[in-house]
Design a protein around this motif. Sequence first.
Motif, PDB file in Angstrom:
ATOM      1  N   THR A  59       0.831  -1.193   0.000  1.00  0.00           N
ATOM      2  CA  THR A  59       0.000   0.000   0.000  1.00  0.00           C
ATOM      3  C   THR A  59       0.868   1.246   0.000  1.00  0.00           C
ATOM      4  OG1 THR A  59      -1.668   1.243   1.257  1.00  0.00           O
ATOM      5  CG2 THR A  59      -0.146  -0.127   2.517  1.00  0.00           C
ATOM      6  N   LEU A  60       0.358   2.298  -0.623  1.00  0.00           N
ATOM      7  CA  LEU A  60       1.086   3.567  -0.678  1.00  0.00           C
ATOM      8  C   LEU A  60       0.998   4.337   0.628  1.00  0.00           C
ATOM      9  CD1 LEU A  60       0.164   4.848  -4.256  1.00  0.00           C
ATOM     10  CD2 LEU A  60       2.401   4.073  -3.474  1.00  0.00           C
ATOM     11  N   ARG A  61       0.138   3.919   1.541  1.00  0.00           N
ATOM     12  CA  ARG A  61       0.012   4.629   2.811  1.00  0.00           C
ATOM     13  C   ARG A  61       1.316   4.610   3.601  1.00  0.00           C
ATOM     14  NH1 ARG A  61      -4.982   1.907   5.687  1.00  0.00           N
ATOM     15  NH2 ARG A  61      -3.735   0.094   5.049  1.00  0.00           N
ATOM     16  N   ASP A  62       2.110   3.530   3.445  1.00  0.00           N
ATOM     17  CA  ASP A  62       3.364   3.439   4.189  1.00  0.00           C
ATOM     18  C   ASP A  62       4.393   4.458   3.720  1.00  0.00           C
ATOM     19  OD1 ASP A  62       2.225   1.326   5.499  1.00  0.00           O
ATOM     20  OD2 ASP A  62       3.140  -0.202   4.218  1.00  0.00           O
ATOM     21  N   TYR A  63       4.188   5.058   2.556  1.00  0.00           N
ATOM     22  CA  TYR A  63       5.166   5.993   2.004  1.00  0.00           C
ATOM     23  C   TYR A  63       4.725   7.453   2.091  1.00  0.00           C
ATOM     24  CZ  TYR A  63       6.961   1.722  -0.170  1.00  0.00           C
ATOM     25  OH  TYR A  63       7.442   0.465  -0.392  1.00  0.00           O
ATOM     26  N   VAL A  64       3.481   7.688   2.496  1.00  0.00           N
ATOM     27  CA  VAL A  64       2.955   9.055   2.463  1.00  0.00           C
ATOM     28  C   VAL A  64       3.768   9.991   3.342  1.00  0.00           C
ATOM     29  CG1 VAL A  64       0.967  10.497   3.042  1.00  0.00           C
ATOM     30  CG2 VAL A  64       0.628   8.333   1.846  1.00  0.00           C
ATOM     31  N   ASP A  65       4.096   9.550   4.568  1.00  0.00           N
ATOM     32  CA  ASP A  65       4.826  10.412   5.493  1.00  0.00           C
ATOM     33  C   ASP A  65       6.270  10.634   5.078  1.00  0.00           C
ATOM     34  OD1 ASP A  65       2.549  10.618   6.998  1.00  0.00           O
ATOM     35  OD2 ASP A  65       3.094   8.969   8.348  1.00  0.00           O
ATOM     36  N   LYS A  66       6.788   9.806   4.172  1.00  0.00           N
ATOM     37  CA  LYS A  66       8.194   9.900   3.783  1.00  0.00           C
ATOM     38  C   LYS A  66       8.368  10.436   2.365  1.00  0.00           C
ATOM     39  CE  LYS A  66       9.359   6.009   6.795  1.00  0.00           C
ATOM     40  NZ  LYS A  66       7.993   5.871   7.311  1.00  0.00           N
ATOM     41  N   SER A  67       7.285  10.702   1.665  1.00  0.00           N
ATOM     42  CA  SER A  67       7.356  11.210   0.296  1.00  0.00           C
ATOM     43  C   SER A  67       6.584  12.522   0.199  1.00  0.00           C
ATOM     44  CB  SER A  67       6.779  10.182  -0.686  1.00  0.00           C
ATOM     45  OG  SER A  67       6.670  10.725  -1.979  1.00  0.00           O
ATOM     46  N   GLU A  68       7.280  13.575  -0.171  1.00  0.00           N
ATOM     47  CA  GLU A  68       6.626  14.879  -0.319  1.00  0.00           C
ATOM     48  C   GLU A  68       5.596  14.847  -1.443  1.00  0.00           C
ATOM     49  OE1 GLU A  68       7.795  19.554  -1.349  1.00  0.00           O
ATOM     50  OE2 GLU A  68       9.260  17.934  -1.556  1.00  0.00           O
ATOM     51  N   THR A  69       5.903  14.118  -2.509  1.00  0.00           N
ATOM     52  CA  THR A  69       4.974  14.041  -3.633  1.00  0.00           C
ATOM     53  C   THR A  69       3.658  13.412  -3.223  1.00  0.00           C
ATOM     54  OG1 THR A  69       6.815  13.897  -5.197  1.00  0.00           O
ATOM     55  CG2 THR A  69       4.662  13.142  -5.959  1.00  0.00           C
ATOM     56  N   LEU A  70       3.721  12.255  -2.531  1.00  0.00           N
ATOM     57  CA  LEU A  70       2.490  11.585  -2.104  1.00  0.00           C
ATOM     58  C   LEU A  70       1.728  12.435  -1.096  1.00  0.00           C
ATOM     59  CD1 LEU A  70       3.574   7.853  -1.757  1.00  0.00           C
ATOM     60  CD2 LEU A  70       2.399   8.969  -3.649  1.00  0.00           C
ATOM     61  N   THR A  71       2.447  13.080  -0.200  1.00  0.00           N
ATOM     62  CA  THR A  71       1.777  13.917   0.802  1.00  0.00           C
ATOM     63  C   THR A  71       0.952  15.019   0.149  1.00  0.00           C
ATOM     64  OG1 THR A  71       3.556  13.483   2.396  1.00  0.00           O
ATOM     65  CG2 THR A  71       2.143  15.385   2.815  1.00  0.00           C
ATOM     66  N   LYS A  72       1.523  15.704  -0.821  1.00  0.00           N
ATOM     67  CA  LYS A  72       0.811  16.800  -1.470  1.00  0.00           C
ATOM     68  C   LYS A  72      -0.280  16.295  -2.407  1.00  0.00           C
ATOM     69  CE  LYS A  72       4.521  20.171  -1.004  1.00  0.00           C
ATOM     70  NZ  LYS A  72       5.391  21.151  -1.686  1.00  0.00           N
ATOM     71  N   LEU A  73      -0.091  15.120  -2.997  1.00  0.00           N
ATOM     72  CA  LEU A  73      -1.151  14.551  -3.826  1.00  0.00           C
ATOM     73  C   LEU A  73      -2.376  14.206  -2.985  1.00  0.00           C
ATOM     74  CD1 LEU A  73       0.791  12.233  -6.304  1.00  0.00           C
ATOM     75  CD2 LEU A  73      -0.245  14.448  -6.773  1.00  0.00           C
ATOM     76  N   VAL A  74      -2.131  13.693  -1.783  1.00  0.00           N
ATOM     77  CA  VAL A  74      -3.247  13.403  -0.881  1.00  0.00           C
ATOM     78  C   VAL A  74      -3.972  14.684  -0.503  1.00  0.00           C
ATOM     79  CG1 VAL A  74      -3.833  12.557   1.428  1.00  0.00           C
ATOM     80  CG2 VAL A  74      -2.259  11.265  -0.003  1.00  0.00           C
ATOM     81  N   GLN A  75      -3.225  15.747  -0.274  1.00  0.00           N
ATOM     82  CA  GLN A  75      -3.840  17.028   0.056  1.00  0.00           C
ATOM     83  C   GLN A  75      -4.678  17.570  -1.097  1.00  0.00           C
ATOM     84  OE1 GLN A  75      -0.493  19.465   1.156  1.00  0.00           O
ATOM     85  NE2 GLN A  75      -0.178  18.431   3.117  1.00  0.00           N
TER      86      GLN A  75
END
Length: 416
Positions: A144-160
Amino acid sequence: MAMASTCAQLGLRHRSPVCKMIYAQVQSCISTTRASTSICSGLFINRDNKTVQTRLRRKPKMCYYNDLTAKYLTTAGKDKKQTDELSSDVVNHSPLLPNKEAMLATENHISLDLDAPELSALEEISNDEAVTISVPSIPPMSTTLRDYVDKSETLTKLVQLGVDLFKLEQRPNVGSMLLRLDFDKDVAPRLLFLKDIGVEDSRFGYIISRNPYILTESLDNLQARVNYLKSKKFTAETVTSMVSRAPYLLNFSVKRLDNRLGFYQQQLKLSASNTRNVVARLPRLLCGSLEPVKENLKVCEIELGFKENEIQHIIIAVPKVLTANKRKLTQIFDFLHNTMKVPHSLITKFPQALNCKFLRLKERHLFLEYLGKARYDPAHVNYIALDRMVSVPDDIFCTEMALATLEDFDLFQKTL
């Protein structure tokens, strides 16, 4: 040597695990003494200053084992009185087991170790020490990509932005693709491009969730495809609406877009204006496969019996007929034509009936038939328009068409 022989004799007399352990430790003490090594609080310390610092770092671990030995002897002494006397005698004489003075010395050594300077980054370390070094990093593998959200700026901002990561991770290789993207370098320029052509910020999450590959498209290619649509006399507002509702539209080359527009114009024999109208209302016609479209056109002509000009009129009015489910399309037509006795000409005049829900059409027709008001021919004075019958809410249908109450319609539906 006298102590070793005494312990050996005791080990022969009392073959208990405690005595054997004491005997082994005394033998180790003798062999170590012969190697000219001094003993302090259970630690072997050489005379070399550099070696002293190295041994001090390992001191807590060795003291830990000696402490366990002391605990074991203490616990075992509670079970057997004779063993207790023997262990207490050895503790008083053996330098391998820590006494009060040794423990105080050990604490002093540990405090010195805490104050020791840090090792240089160029200093060589052993393999055992290298294994114990922990390096924080992102998980090497995850489902799952949830494990990488806190460590990836790209995923964090995409979630936002509202991107649905669960939908993206169902696709192969999309997760690794997103982790390799840099937000400022790769993602932000594409979002600014969408904003420049008029796409609202609230649609970014919808577009990327369904088409993450737009983040890897060249900005020049994206601009070229927008320019092509505008050259075909699609207005800027229409292009914005098409991109917002069909996220894959800008992933296709100019040549493919041109071929799709030509196919619909030639296959349906439509004018350029009507072709733009059909595509603008259903932009996914330019993105999806052409096989379902060709099949539905054959169904309308061969199975349903519509003429070419009737098909044109139906498609212009309801473009969704081109991508409708074949089974649903034939089921609705069969009920309209064979049960409700609606001719082809009337269906062509009210093609919205082909795009309705079958259950709604069936329930409302049966209710009108029960009331004796199932008249759909415009030649009758109080006829029921098919397009309104299948589109208006239940309360309006009851009060304006059936001339009944909503409670009557609910009671009738329970009898079906």
